[in-house]
Design a protein around this motif. Structure first.
Motif, PDB file in Angstrom:
ATOM      1  N   SER A 203      70.973  -3.299  30.846  1.00 37.16           N
ATOM      2  CA  SER A 203      71.235  -2.382  31.156  1.00 37.16           C
ATOM      3  C   SER A 203      72.940  -2.702  31.603  1.00 37.16           C
ATOM      4  O   SER A 203      73.045  -3.547  31.969  1.00 37.16           O
ATOM      5  CB  SER A 203      70.462  -1.971  32.716  1.00 37.16           C
ATOM      6  OG  SER A 203      70.641  -2.107  33.699  1.00 37.16           O
ATOM      7  N   PHE A 204      73.336  -1.291  31.263  1.00 41.96           N
ATOM      8  CA  PHE A 204      75.179  -1.345  31.915  1.00 41.96           C
ATOM      9  C   PHE A 204      75.346  -0.076  32.766  1.00 41.96           C
ATOM     10  O   PHE A 204      74.627   1.529  31.516  1.00 41.96           O
ATOM     11  CB  PHE A 204      75.610  -1.328  30.133  1.00 41.96           C
ATOM     12  CG  PHE A 204      76.927  -1.540  30.991  1.00 41.96           C
ATOM     13  CD1 PHE A 204      77.967  -2.942  32.023  1.00 41.96           C
ATOM     14  CD2 PHE A 204      78.178  -1.125  29.461  1.00 41.96           C
ATOM     15  CE1 PHE A 204      79.015  -2.475  32.663  1.00 41.96           C
ATOM     16  CE2 PHE A 204      79.744  -1.588  30.073  1.00 41.96           C
ATOM     17  CZ  PHE A 204      79.916  -2.181  31.054  1.00 41.96           C
ATOM     18  N   ASP A 205      74.616  -0.071  33.540  1.00 38.98           N
ATOM     19  CA  ASP A 205      74.730   1.394  34.621  1.00 38.98           C
ATOM     20  C   ASP A 205      76.253   2.087  34.587  1.00 38.98           C
ATOM     21  O   ASP A 205      76.470   1.405  35.847  1.00 38.98           O
ATOM     22  CB  ASP A 205      74.027   1.426  35.198  1.00 38.98           C
ATOM     23  CG  ASP A 205      73.073   2.766  36.047  1.00 38.98           C
ATOM     24  OD1 ASP A 205      73.885   3.802  35.665  1.00 38.98           O
ATOM     25  OD2 ASP A 205      72.268   2.876  36.744  1.00 38.98           O
ATOM     26  N   THR A 206      76.885   2.925  33.994  1.00 37.04           N
ATOM     27  CA  THR A 206      78.240   3.416  33.681  1.00 37.04           C
ATOM     28  C   THR A 206      78.285   4.529  34.388  1.00 37.04           C
ATOM     29  O   THR A 206      79.666   4.842  34.505  1.00 37.04           O
ATOM     30  CB  THR A 206      78.677   3.146  32.849  1.00 37.04           C
ATOM     31  OG1 THR A 206      78.527   4.279  31.941  1.00 37.04           O
ATOM     32  CG2 THR A 206      79.141   1.419  32.001  1.00 37.04           C
ATOM     33  N   ALA A 207      77.313   5.195  35.200  1.00 37.67           N
ATOM     34  CA  ALA A 207      77.766   6.143  35.626  1.00 37.67           C
ATOM     35  C   ALA A 207      78.395   6.550  36.179  1.00 37.67           C
ATOM     36  O   ALA A 207      79.793   7.660  36.455  1.00 37.67           O
ATOM     37  CB  ALA A 207      76.423   7.054  36.212  1.00 37.67           C
TER      38      ALA A 207
END
Ligand code: XIL
Length: 371
Positions: free
Chosen positions: A90-94
């Motif tokens: 995952s790459f949770d960039t919010a």
């Protein structure tokens, strides 16, 4: 050309939510003098900034104050590995995207805090082996946000009193991990300015003398290994319980860093109080006086190129008044008012400028242009 996915994906979203702050005055409690801290800093060759959490950007008055006073923002949590990567894929960039969009839309820069920190290692890392996860992480973050970032804290808090911190990172990746992280960051973004960032380096007490020695030894070792390192961040989480700053000790330490050809940034300035029982004006004066003494020495060092506080308003401070603090003043606050927040940032909880703001402005003004 670095990838800036958030430029494409979230441009409209970010403009709608945050862009207005740059264009219109939304009113508010910022009745500070005409020159902003960023202006005063710029005149003497410094970038001034603050840490911020993404959720705080939804507060219009605070957002407006950040834009008014800062040239650079440090994501307080959002760029750290664990929040960005809760799962291996995952790459949770919010959160980081929101801060990046806000910075871009308001003409601000970012401090890249932080690629590797022992307190923000994803739990899944323990089920992997080799350097590849760190390499993927460093590349992904630097490519996504690099266009906005002036300085990267490649490794945060790598030392302890005895030398290298015996952290999960050291155990997982081996003693060469710091040089390796710097090399990886340099490969990911060859023009990026790469920093180490650490705390408890400011006071003339034995523990901190050992830490200064450990940091200088680490730098010497990285230099011998030819690792790319451009600067050091001095966190400057000051504390009124630690006694006075010793000008000569601090000056000599900063000079030793500058002699290594390193840039220096003051990265997380705030002040933990001691006497919460005093009336607010006395508390604020003590904080401001301490900051003035620290900055008088720190800003005299020409290698210092940026100054950030760890939040602008006491309401955003990570410093809490603890039960231990209260226990030192038995019988106080039985009327239920309590001591309120720690008052160690330049603006109070209502965003009114405090004497600490004056101390920072004064130190910036006193710094000779062209240093
Ligand atoms: C802190 C944040 O302020 C907290 O909100 C979070 O819970 C933990 O991290 N030194 C650092 C920062 O380099 O990343 C830390 O930030 C504060 C100490």
């Amino acid at each position: 050309m670095p990838h800036q996915d958030w430029n494409v994906d979230r441009r409209g979203f970010a403009r709608t939510l945050f862009g207005a702050f740059a264009l219109v005055g939304l009113g508010g409690a910022d009745d500070a003098p005409a020159a902003s801290l960023a202006d005063l800093a710029r005149r003497t060759g410094l970038r001034f900034g603050s840490a911020v959490r993404a959720e705080s950007l939804a507060e219009p008055e605070l957002a407006r104050l950040l834009v008014r006073q800062c040239a650079t923002l440090t994501p307080e949590l959002e760029l750290k590995w664990a929040p960005l990567s809760p799962r291996p894929d995952s790459f949770d960039t919010a959160g980081a995207d929101a801060i990046a969009a806000f910075a871009r839309d308001n003409g601000l820069r970012l401090r890249g805090h932080t690629l590797l920190w022992h307190k923000s290692v994803p739990e899944w890392l323990g089920r992997t082996s080799g350097w590849a996860p760190a390499e993927r992480h460093i590349h992904a973050v630097m490519e996504r946000y690099g266009a906005l970032v002036d300085e990267w804290d490649v490794v945060n808090e790598p030392i302890d009193r005895a030398g290298l911190r015996n952290s999960v990172l050291l155990r997982r990746f081996g003693v060469g991990y710091i040089a390796r992280a710097l090399r990886t960051a340099h490969e990911a973004a060859p023009a990026a300015r790469l920093f180490l960032n650490d705390y408890d380096l400011e006071y003339p007490i034995p523990e901190q003398a050992d830490r200064r020695k450990a940091l200088l030894a680490l730098i010497a070792s990285l230099r011998r290994q030819g690792a790319p390192l451009h600067g050091v961040g001095i966190q400057a989480h000051l504390s009124l319980a630690r006694g006075p700053i010793d000008a000569a000790v601090l000056r000599d330490f900063l000079a030793a860093l500058a002699d290594q050809g390193l840039a220096i940034s003051i990265t997380e300035l705030d002040v933990r109080e001691r006497d919460y029982i005093l009336p607010a004006p006395a508390r604020d004066a003590a904080v401001a006086d301490h900051v003035a003494r620290f900055l008088e020495v720190a800003l005299a060092q020409p290698a210092v190129g940026s100054l950030s506080t760890w939040g602008l308003s006491d309401r955003q401070s990570w410093l809490e008044v603890t039960p231990d603090d209260l226990a030192r003043f038995p019988g106080a606050w039985q009327d239920g008012t309590g001591p309120g927040l720690n008052r160690g940032l330049p603006y109070d909880a209502g965003l009114a400028a405090k004497p600490m703001r004056g101390a920072i402005a004064g130190a910036l003004t006193a710094r000779r242009v062209g240093q």
